[in-house]
Design a protein around this motif. Structure first.
Motif, PDB file in Angstrom:
ATOM      1  N   ILE A   1     -72.002  48.491 -21.710  1.00 26.65           N
ATOM      2  CA  ILE A   1     -70.915  49.039 -22.556  1.00 26.65           C
ATOM      3  C   ILE A   1     -69.181  49.012 -21.804  1.00 26.65           C
ATOM      4  N   ILE A   2     -68.797  48.881 -22.780  1.00 27.93           N
ATOM      5  CA  ILE A   2     -67.521  48.904 -21.975  1.00 27.93           C
ATOM      6  C   ILE A   2     -66.794  49.719 -24.045  1.00 27.93           C
ATOM      7  N   ARG A   3     -65.869  50.844 -23.820  1.00 36.83           N
ATOM      8  CA  ARG A   3     -65.539  51.332 -24.520  1.00 36.83           C
ATOM      9  C   ARG A   3     -63.853  51.458 -24.345  1.00 36.83           C
ATOM     10  N   PRO A   4     -63.350  49.987 -25.259  1.00 37.91           N
ATOM     11  CA  PRO A   4     -61.919  50.498 -24.844  1.00 37.91           C
ATOM     12  C   PRO A   4     -61.399  51.490 -24.410  1.00 37.91           C
ATOM     13  N   ARG A   5     -61.559  52.186 -26.011  1.00 37.09           N
ATOM     14  CA  ARG A   5     -60.706  53.382 -25.790  1.00 37.09           C
ATOM     15  C   ARG A   5     -60.627  54.680 -25.418  1.00 37.09           C
ATOM     16  N   THR A   6     -62.084  54.315 -24.250  1.00 36.21           N
ATOM     17  CA  THR A   6     -62.120  55.897 -23.552  1.00 36.21           C
ATOM     18  C   THR A   6     -62.069  55.519 -22.220  1.00 36.21           C
ATOM     19  N   ASP A   7     -63.304  54.290 -21.908  1.00 34.36           N
ATOM     20  CA  ASP A   7     -62.411  54.039 -20.665  1.00 34.36           C
ATOM     21  C   ASP A   7     -61.104  53.515 -19.891  1.00 34.36           C
TER      22      ASP A   7
ATOM     23  N   GLY B   1     -65.129  43.588 -32.604  1.00 29.36           N
ATOM     24  CA  GLY B   1     -66.233  43.032 -32.819  1.00 29.36           C
ATOM     25  C   GLY B   1     -66.982  44.321 -32.158  1.00 29.36           C
ATOM     26  N   ASP B   2     -68.443  43.950 -31.834  1.00 30.53           N
ATOM     27  CA  ASP B   2     -69.286  45.559 -31.505  1.00 30.53           C
ATOM     28  C   ASP B   2     -69.163  45.902 -30.074  1.00 30.53           C
ATOM     29  N   THR B   3     -68.803  46.414 -30.625  1.00 33.94           N
ATOM     30  CA  THR B   3     -68.502  47.294 -28.928  1.00 33.94           C
ATOM     31  C   THR B   3     -69.574  48.301 -28.076  1.00 33.94           C
TER      32      THR B   3
END
Length: 440
Positions: free
Chosen positions: A170-176, A125-127
């Motif tokens: 905002i959730i940044r799945p690959r960096t958070d 989806g739209d991150t």
């Protein structure tokens, strides 16, 4: 240039065959559901023939439920998929009491409590949009139904109506590294007092699980993506902060960690009302690709699996008394444009499926070959020779179809989906190649 090779037939006779590498049309060799049109080697006694016209039937299959417990991944959020509909996912899990109850009786004060969550880099989806998560306290024991080993995507457990924590951002799945969700100070202060007093409700595992049955994290109405989180004791936990009043104030914390991984599961719901598979569901569990514009759909976490049948494979035996099947290759191409903003399953299992649509065993895995440059030659390929040979002698009870599904792990912890064309799809046509010997 002619190349010679020798083939041993089942009769034990060695036959020398000359490879001519030519293509010829045979006008009178048509069988129901099958024909051949290429001879790639022949001599006076043997033809080595390739055909790509063996008929394959494709269906969309809907399962009532899919096991999602014990995956080690929590899927939380909402996603609006134009092809598969509106999908909502939430997770349930148990929480353990702290390993140590060492808050001093005097001089310690409660500060706050948060749920710490660790993204696992997966999303759908739209991150770039703000995500909306709500945490609820569970009021029933999270466990499989009687006589069941797993908890399923359509299972749910009663929760309190008011959330005890929420997150918008905002959730940044690959960096958070982690996401911290503020939780109820009323609950936090209560737990602080229970730890400090070493309450029986928190010092004994059984009484703790009765007092605090678990957590449910659901998507709020603003969510526009489904995010994956690690569901382990070291990556998802409630952290209670407190401080000790000394000459120098010391900030400390105690953790309430996810426990009993086998009962952590994802509840997944969907609304397909505006899609080509809108009629597929509890009342209609099989839908031919002839009803879906020659297109097959697959998304196991919402219960959709693709079935393939090769009903005329037995007709190969009519080609000659000394027929021998050598190789059968099945190639499946995702429809161009269907995966532009979606991840394709990195591995796709090909399984046997009985007449009741139960998967009986796995034949092989097809690794995704992706054409990132031109986006025209992305495919999965399978050698189904052994399957076809077994079907030549199968009867009504032993015959099997083929099912396409990701690995059982990926099926539990992702929303991965696939859209394929059947043999009549003009854009991404399924291809089956049959190589056989015909000894005259």
């Amino acid at each position: 240039m002619n190349n010679k090779f020798t083939i041993r037939l089942h009769t034990g006779i060695w036959v020398s065959v000359t490879l001519l590498l030519l293509s010829a049309v045979l006008p009178s060799c048509q069988k129901t559901g099958f024909s051949y049109d290429n001879i790639i080697a022949n001599n006076e006694t043997t033809d080595y023939i390739i055909s790509d016209t063996l008929s394959v039937e494709m269906k969309n299959i809907q399962y009532d439920s899919v096991p999602t417990s014990g995956s080690g991944a929590a899927l939380i959020g909402r996603n609006n998929d134009l092809l598969f509909g509106k999908i909502t996912s939430g997770t349930y899990f148990q929480i353990a009491a702290p390993a140590s109850l060492d808050i001093p009786e005097f001089g310690a004060s409660y500060d706050s409590m948060s749920l710490i969550m660790t993204p696992n880099a997966y999303y759908e989806g739209d991150t770039t949009a703000q995500q909306d998560l709500r945490i609820y306290r569970v009021q029933q024991t999270i466990q499989p139904a009687t006589n069941f080993y797993y908890i399923y995507n359509n299972n749910s457990f009663k929760t309190e109506t008011t959330p005890i924590g929420s997150f918008t951002g905002i959730i940044r799945p690959r960096t958070d590294k982690t996401i911290s969700v503020p939780m109820s100070n009323t609950l936090g202060a209560q737990l602080f007092e229970m730890v400090r007093s070493k309450s029986a409700d928190i010092s004994t595992a059984n009484t703790w699980q009765e007092f605090f049955k678990g957590l449910n994290i659901e998507a709020g109405p603003l969510s526009k993506a489904v995010t994956g989180f690690q569901a382990q004791d070291s990556s998802m936990y409630m952290r209670l902060y407190y401080h000790i009043n000394e000459m120098i104030t010391t900030v400390k914390y105690v953790d309430f960690k996810l426990t009993n991984n086998t009962v952590q599961f994802n509840h997944v719901s969907y609304d397909r009302s505006e899609t080509a598979i809108s009629t597929l569901g509890p009342t209609l569990k099989t839908l031919s690709t002839s009803s879906t514009n020659n297109t097959a759909y697959m998304q196991p976490i919402t219960g959709v699996v693709t079935r393939l049948d090769i009903p005329y494979v037995k007709n190969l035996l009519q080609l000659g008394k000394y027929f021998q099947l050598m190789k059968v290759i099945l190639t499946l191409k995702p429809i161009a444009g269907s995966y532009t903003d979606h991840r394709l399953p990195p591995r796709l299992a090909l399984c046997r499926m009985d007449n009741a649509n139960n998967i009986t065993d796995t034949l092989s895995y097809g690794t995704l070959v992706k054409d990132d440059m031109f986006n025209e030659n992305t495919y999965y390929a399978y050698d189904i020779t052994s399957y076809c040979k077994s079907e030549l002698t199968a009867d009504g009870l032993t015959t099997r179809g083929l099912a396409l599904t990701p690995s059982s792990t990926d099926a539990k912890m992702t929303l991965d989906r696939l859209v394929l064309g059947d043999q009549k799809n003009s854009g991404s046509k399924l291809k089956i190649q049959v190589y056989y010997l015909l000894y005259k």
